[in-house]
Design a protein around this motif. Sequence first.
Motif, PDB file in Angstrom:
ATOM      1  N   LYS A  72       0.864  -0.883  -0.213  1.00 39.68           N
ATOM      2  CA  LYS A  72       0.084   0.378  -0.008  1.00 39.68           C
ATOM      3  C   LYS A  72       0.798   0.939  -0.474  1.00 39.68           C
ATOM      4  N   HIS A  74      -8.713  -3.319  -5.829  1.00 40.60           N
ATOM      5  CA  HIS A  74      -8.345  -3.596  -4.123  1.00 40.60           C
ATOM      6  C   HIS A  74      -9.524  -2.698  -4.090  1.00 40.60           C
ATOM      7  N   GLU A 124     -11.332 -11.041  -0.937  1.00 43.02           N
ATOM      8  CA  GLU A 124     -11.184  -9.960  -0.046  1.00 43.02           C
ATOM      9  C   GLU A 124     -11.999  -9.567   0.921  1.00 43.02           C
ATOM     10  N   GLY A 133      -7.318  -4.835   7.098  1.00 44.02           N
ATOM     11  CA  GLY A 133      -7.296  -4.391   8.446  1.00 44.02           C
ATOM     12  C   GLY A 133      -7.984  -4.180   9.418  1.00 44.02           C
ATOM     13  N   SER A 176      -6.546  -9.616   6.525  1.00 36.65           N
ATOM     14  CA  SER A 176      -5.945  -9.882   8.532  1.00 36.65           C
ATOM     15  C   SER A 176      -5.342 -11.473   8.159  1.00 36.65           C
ATOM     16  N   GLY A 218      -1.586  -7.377   3.919  1.00 32.93           N
ATOM     17  CA  GLY A 218      -1.708  -6.337   3.249  1.00 32.93           C
ATOM     18  C   GLY A 218      -0.915  -6.080   5.213  1.00 32.93           C
ATOM     19  N   GLY A 219      -0.970  -5.674   5.885  1.00 31.37           N
ATOM     20  CA  GLY A 219      -0.347  -4.945   7.161  1.00 31.37           C
ATOM     21  C   GLY A 219       1.175  -6.176   7.251  1.00 31.37           C
TER      22      GLY A 219
HETATM   23  C1  PEP Z   1      -4.876  -6.276   1.738  1.00 32.13           C
HETATM   24  O1  PEP Z   1      -5.459  -5.380   1.646  1.00 32.13           O
HETATM   25  O2  PEP Z   1      -5.203  -6.746   0.281  1.00 32.13           O
HETATM   26  C2  PEP Z   1      -4.952  -7.103   2.655  1.00 32.13           C
HETATM   27  C3  PEP Z   1      -5.662  -8.213   2.588  1.00 32.13           C
HETATM   28  O3  PEP Z   1      -5.205  -6.327   4.084  1.00 32.13           O
HETATM   29  P1  PEP Z   1      -4.292  -6.466   5.497  1.00 32.13           P
HETATM   30  O4  PEP Z   1      -3.828  -8.174   5.267  1.00 32.13           O
HETATM   31  O5  PEP Z   1      -3.723  -5.683   6.155  1.00 32.13           O
HETATM   32  O6  PEP Z   1      -5.710  -6.809   5.736  1.00 32.13           O
END
Ligand code: PEP
Length: 253
Positions: free
Chosen positions: A11, A98, A170, A176, A216, A237-238
């Motif tokens: 990101k 996304h 997702e 997140g 997550s 993501g994170g």
């Molecule tokens: C994402 O933004 O594609 C994502 C899966 O974020 P996170 O893993 O932080 O939930």
Amino acid sequence: MRKKIVAGNWKMNKDLAEGLKLASEIVNMVKDEVTKDVTVIITPPFIHLTSVSRLLAENNQVLVAAQNCSEKESGAFTGEVSAAMLRSIPVQAVILGHSERRQYFGEGDELLAKKVDMALGSDLMPIFCCGEPLEIREKETHAAYVSRQLKASLFHLSEDEFAKVVIAYEPIWAIGTGKTASPEQAQQMHLHIRNVIADQYGKEVASNTTILYGGSCNPHNAQELFALDDVDGGLIGGASLKSRDFLDIIKSF
Ligand code: PEP
């Protein structure tokens, strides 16, 4: 056989020095620790793509992707980045659709269909994101919601074109938030997506399509999620911003 993929979406995080450090840590750890046949993808911000791609030039275990591309080919579109420009770096893949692009930048199904065409036209692998918001999950209309997203942005593709697309499911309520889909919820939706693809393109194409889970995902829950029949990896993501966590997720296969 469909591919197993773990992709990290950075990101809008990391300056150049931090990004290069993270990329080189990931490359070295993948070289030392990953023995299974997993495609690893990292997705830095646009501005770092050239430097990160140079750093990875000798490496074929880790691919570089962009987080978006323009639906236009070239011209007077200030601030935009075309698929062909990305391919010339070279970048191998691009995340499209996304939920943050859909929510904050108003990207809808029709626009995303054009972006998918641009990506494929420049030989970039689209990682196409779909997933429902919380209110749709609560109304229990999530299966129809996701079917519609797939149909509207992907099902104009020929079978050969569709075969180059990776899907990332997702659920927006899991991105997140620290709230992951349960293994039952993830498996149910991934199977649903595979069935919708089978209705359009046939069972063989559906069974060869890589469907990633995102939301997550972390080193503690990845193993259970990746073991599900229709989950072929993750979009992270994170947890992709910390090399150790990202590697532990990759090694969850
Ligand atoms: C994402 O933004 O594609 C994502 C899966 O974020 P996170 O893993 O932080 O939930």
